[in-house]
Design an enzyme around this catalytic site. Structure first.
Site, PDB file in Angstrom:
ATOM      1  N   SER A   1       0.836  -1.202   0.000  1.00 36.29           N
ATOM      2  CA  SER A   1       0.000   0.000   0.000  1.00 36.29           C
ATOM      3  C   SER A   1       0.869   1.249   0.000  1.00 36.29           C
ATOM      4  O   SER A   1       2.002   1.236   0.517  1.00 36.29           O
ATOM      5  CB  SER A   1      -0.847  -0.018   1.277  1.00 36.29           C
ATOM      6  OG  SER A   1      -1.391   1.256   1.515  1.00 36.29           O
TER       7      SER A   1
ATOM      8  N   TYR B   1      -1.734  -1.165  10.954  1.00 37.93           N
ATOM      9  CA  TYR B   1      -2.010  -1.688   9.602  1.00 37.93           C
ATOM     10  C   TYR B   1      -0.822  -1.412   8.681  1.00 37.93           C
ATOM     11  O   TYR B   1      -0.323  -2.313   7.999  1.00 37.93           O
ATOM     12  CB  TYR B   1      -3.287  -1.056   9.030  1.00 37.93           C
ATOM     13  CG  TYR B   1      -3.454  -1.297   7.544  1.00 37.93           C
ATOM     14  CD1 TYR B   1      -3.788  -2.563   7.059  1.00 37.93           C
ATOM     15  CD2 TYR B   1      -3.245  -0.279   6.607  1.00 37.93           C
ATOM     16  CE1 TYR B   1      -3.919  -2.807   5.693  1.00 37.93           C
ATOM     17  CE2 TYR B   1      -3.371  -0.508   5.250  1.00 37.93           C
ATOM     18  CZ  TYR B   1      -3.705  -1.766   4.793  1.00 37.93           C
ATOM     19  OH  TYR B   1      -3.819  -1.997   3.440  1.00 37.93           O
TER      20      TYR B   1
ATOM     21  N   LYS C   1       2.130  -3.929   6.587  1.00 41.00           N
ATOM     22  CA  LYS C   1       2.550  -3.876   5.175  1.00 41.00           C
ATOM     23  C   LYS C   1       4.069  -3.738   5.076  1.00 41.00           C
ATOM     24  O   LYS C   1       4.721  -4.421   4.293  1.00 41.00           O
ATOM     25  CB  LYS C   1       1.863  -2.708   4.457  1.00 41.00           C
ATOM     26  CG  LYS C   1       0.356  -2.875   4.288  1.00 41.00           C
ATOM     27  CD  LYS C   1       0.019  -4.077   3.435  1.00 41.00           C
ATOM     28  CE  LYS C   1      -1.463  -4.369   3.378  1.00 41.00           C
ATOM     29  NZ  LYS C   1      -1.781  -5.712   2.897  1.00 41.00           N
TER      30      LYS C   1
HETATM   31  P1  NAD Z   1     -10.957  -7.096   1.169  1.00 42.61           P
HETATM   32  O1  NAD Z   1     -11.202  -7.092   2.629  1.00 42.61           O
HETATM   33  O2  NAD Z   1     -12.115  -6.860   0.266  1.00 42.61           O
HETATM   34  O3  NAD Z   1     -10.252  -8.448   0.717  1.00 42.61           O
HETATM   35  C1  NAD Z   1      -9.415  -9.200   1.571  1.00 42.61           C
HETATM   36  C2  NAD Z   1      -9.928 -10.630   1.581  1.00 42.61           C
HETATM   37  O4  NAD Z   1      -9.071 -11.414   2.411  1.00 42.61           O
HETATM   38  C3  NAD Z   1     -11.345 -10.756   2.161  1.00 42.61           C
HETATM   39  O5  NAD Z   1     -12.137 -11.479   1.235  1.00 42.61           O
HETATM   40  C4  NAD Z   1     -11.156 -11.513   3.472  1.00 42.61           C
HETATM   41  O6  NAD Z   1     -12.261 -12.358   3.734  1.00 42.61           O
HETATM   42  C5  NAD Z   1      -9.869 -12.286   3.205  1.00 42.61           C
HETATM   43  N1  NAD Z   1      -9.050 -12.614   4.364  1.00 42.61           N
HETATM   44  C6  NAD Z   1      -8.581 -11.792   5.346  1.00 42.61           C
HETATM   45  N2  NAD Z   1      -7.785 -12.463   6.183  1.00 42.61           N
HETATM   46  C7  NAD Z   1      -7.730 -13.755   5.732  1.00 42.61           C
HETATM   47  C8  NAD Z   1      -7.057 -14.927   6.153  1.00 42.61           C
HETATM   48  N3  NAD Z   1      -6.273 -14.937   7.230  1.00 42.61           N
HETATM   49  N4  NAD Z   1      -7.232 -16.056   5.436  1.00 42.61           N
HETATM   50  C9  NAD Z   1      -8.024 -16.072   4.344  1.00 42.61           C
HETATM   51  N5  NAD Z   1      -8.694 -15.004   3.896  1.00 42.61           N
HETATM   52  C10 NAD Z   1      -8.530 -13.851   4.575  1.00 42.61           C
HETATM   53  O7  NAD Z   1      -9.804  -6.022   0.887  1.00 42.61           O
HETATM   54  P2  NAD Z   1      -9.249  -5.448  -0.492  1.00 42.61           P
HETATM   55  O8  NAD Z   1      -9.607  -4.013  -0.551  1.00 42.61           O
HETATM   56  O9  NAD Z   1      -9.599  -6.347  -1.609  1.00 42.61           O
HETATM   57  O10 NAD Z   1      -7.692  -5.520  -0.194  1.00 42.61           O
HETATM   58  C11 NAD Z   1      -6.888  -6.611  -0.599  1.00 42.61           C
HETATM   59  C12 NAD Z   1      -5.476  -6.397  -0.111  1.00 42.61           C
HETATM   60  O11 NAD Z   1      -5.005  -5.151  -0.626  1.00 42.61           O
HETATM   61  C13 NAD Z   1      -5.343  -6.294   1.409  1.00 42.61           C
HETATM   62  O12 NAD Z   1      -4.150  -6.914   1.790  1.00 42.61           O
HETATM   63  C14 NAD Z   1      -5.273  -4.806   1.658  1.00 42.61           C
HETATM   64  O13 NAD Z   1      -4.579  -4.498   2.827  1.00 42.61           O
HETATM   65  C15 NAD Z   1      -4.531  -4.338   0.416  1.00 42.61           C
HETATM   66  N6  NAD Z   1      -4.778  -2.924   0.102  1.00 42.61           N
HETATM   67  C16 NAD Z   1      -6.066  -2.478  -0.075  1.00 42.61           C
HETATM   68  C17 NAD Z   1      -6.313  -1.134  -0.347  1.00 42.61           C
HETATM   69  C18 NAD Z   1      -7.711  -0.604  -0.513  1.00 42.61           C
HETATM   70  O14 NAD Z   1      -7.897   0.610  -0.432  1.00 42.61           O
HETATM   71  N7  NAD Z   1      -8.716  -1.436  -0.759  1.00 42.61           N
HETATM   72  C19 NAD Z   1      -5.226  -0.246  -0.458  1.00 42.61           C
HETATM   73  C20 NAD Z   1      -3.934  -0.730  -0.288  1.00 42.61           C
HETATM   74  C21 NAD Z   1      -3.727  -2.081  -0.012  1.00 42.61           C
END
Ligand code: NAD
Ligand code: UDP
Length: 337
Positions: free
Chosen positions: A124, A148, A152
């Protein structure tokens, strides 16, 4: 080629599964559904007309991960699974460290056992902390301002150490800026169950009248109109970058970080005004106090991703606003009946 997608039913993961399938990859998903729904698997199939293998379970569960690798010859992994709410991470940091870091360690141990050493990791822009200069380049100093962000940063370090210990690893660290938008089919998108923390999901819920009014956190920032500036990127563009990153890790070894943004900053007011105009809907708002920890502006220099991955964002802010709203309308109409 078979790709294991952890967190594949989540917001970014589901869009990436679609792009992988449409590019000819086979996809295996593991997700514990802590922040997504099983129905997403069917929507991915409906969009692509392709099969997807789904395991419901936790990436921290080593026996489950071994079972998946035994049952499938996995060529590379995209690791999305993780908790992502900054405020919650301050309240329950250990949950964040156990889940976000524990899952990476377990996953990499099992990958090592099965000699699969190619991984794309969801990082991120938060790893840049409060940047001193804009636009942000990959070589800028890294820091974290909350648990958080630290997960990362630590995960980036763990994966880098792994490569240093064994040069057969291939690691792509993808630093996302602000993903918004949804698949144009309206079948998959972002759908937080609780009151949203992020701007776009909040705007959408005000537009659909599920919430009353948007609070804009401060209008005295050093920006064009005083409201915070961010680099919003369409989730489909972001998903396509993962396909490019998979090609890169499949063909090379090494560790590399990439900024995934458009390079263009928009203020909160600009986003709200564009959303209203494109969707012909009212989004009432009020200006309130700054949110602690927020920075004035944050946008990427995405040149390196273009040079190395041959990827760049193509979708503009209007398309992002239209697709976010379209998904919400479609989702609400289906779930009300
Ligand atoms: P999201 O919550 O929609 O997707 C994450 C998925 O991981 C979910 O479906 C959840 O059920 C699953 N999950 C969480 N912990 C788990 C575990 N231990 N085992 C199995 N499944 C698990 O989030 P997103 O927005 O799709 O983000 C995906 C990744 O990208 C994350 O790592 C997040 O930190 C990173 N990210 C997201 C953003 C954003 O703004 N959306 C920005 C930067 C980074
Ligand atoms: N923001 C806002 N009201 C909200 C949510 C966010 O004014 O209800 C602002 C926030 O201050 C920031 C921008 O919108 O300037 C993007 O915030 P978001 O939480 O979506 O992303 P991040 O802060 O992680 O970049």
């Amino acid at each position: 080629m078979k790709i294991l997608v952890t967190g594949g039913t989540g917001y970014i993961g589901s869009h990436t599964c679609v792009e992988l399938l449409e590019s000819g990859y086979e996809v295996v998903i593991v997700d514990n559904l802590c922040n997504s729904k099983r129905e997403v698997v069917d929507f991915i199939k409906e969009i692509t007309h392709k099969e997807v293998i789904f395991y419901e379970g936790d990436v921290c569960d080593k026996e489950l991960m071994r079972k998946i690798f035994k049952e499938h010859k996995i060529d590379a992994v995209i690791h999305f699974a993780g908790l992502k709410a900054v405020g919650e991470s301050v309240k329950v940091p250990l949950n964040y460290y156990r889940n976000n870091i524990g899952s990476t360690i377990t996953l990499c141990e099992v990958m090592n056992e099965f000699n699969c050493k190619k991984i794309v990791f969801s990082s991120s822009a938060t790893v840049y902390g409060s940047p001193k200069e804009l636009p942000i380049k990959e070589g800028f100093p890294l820091s974290a301002t909350n648990p958080y962000g630290r997960t990362k940063l630590y995960n980036e370090g763990i994966l880098t150490d792994l490569y240093v210990s064994d040069n057969n690893w291939s690691v792509a660290l993808l630093r996302y800026f602000n993903p918004i938008g949804a698949h144009p089919s309206g079948l998959i998108g972002e759908n937080p169950n609780d009151i949203p923390n992020n701007l776009m999901p909040y705007i959408v819920k005000v537009a659909t009248k599920e919430l009353k009014i948007l609070s804009i956190f401060g209008n005295d920032y050093q920006t064009k109109d005083g409201t915070g500036v961010r680099d919003y990127i369409h989730v489909v563009d972001l998903a396509k970058a993962h396909v490019k990153a998979i090609e890169e890790v499949l063909n090379n070894t090494g560790v590399d970080a990439y900024n995934l943004g458009t390079g263009q900053g928009y203020s909160v007011l600009e986003l709200v005004e564009t959303f209203q105009k494109v969707n012909k809907v009212e989004v009432p708002y009020q200006i309130v106090e700054r949110r602690p920890g927020d920075i004035d502006a944050c946008y990427a220099d995405p040149t390196y991703a273009k040079e190395k991955l041959n990827w760049e964002a193509t979708k503009g802010i209007e398309e992002m606003c239209r697709d976010s709203y379209n998904f919400a309308i479609n989702y609400n109409s289906k779930h009300q009946n």
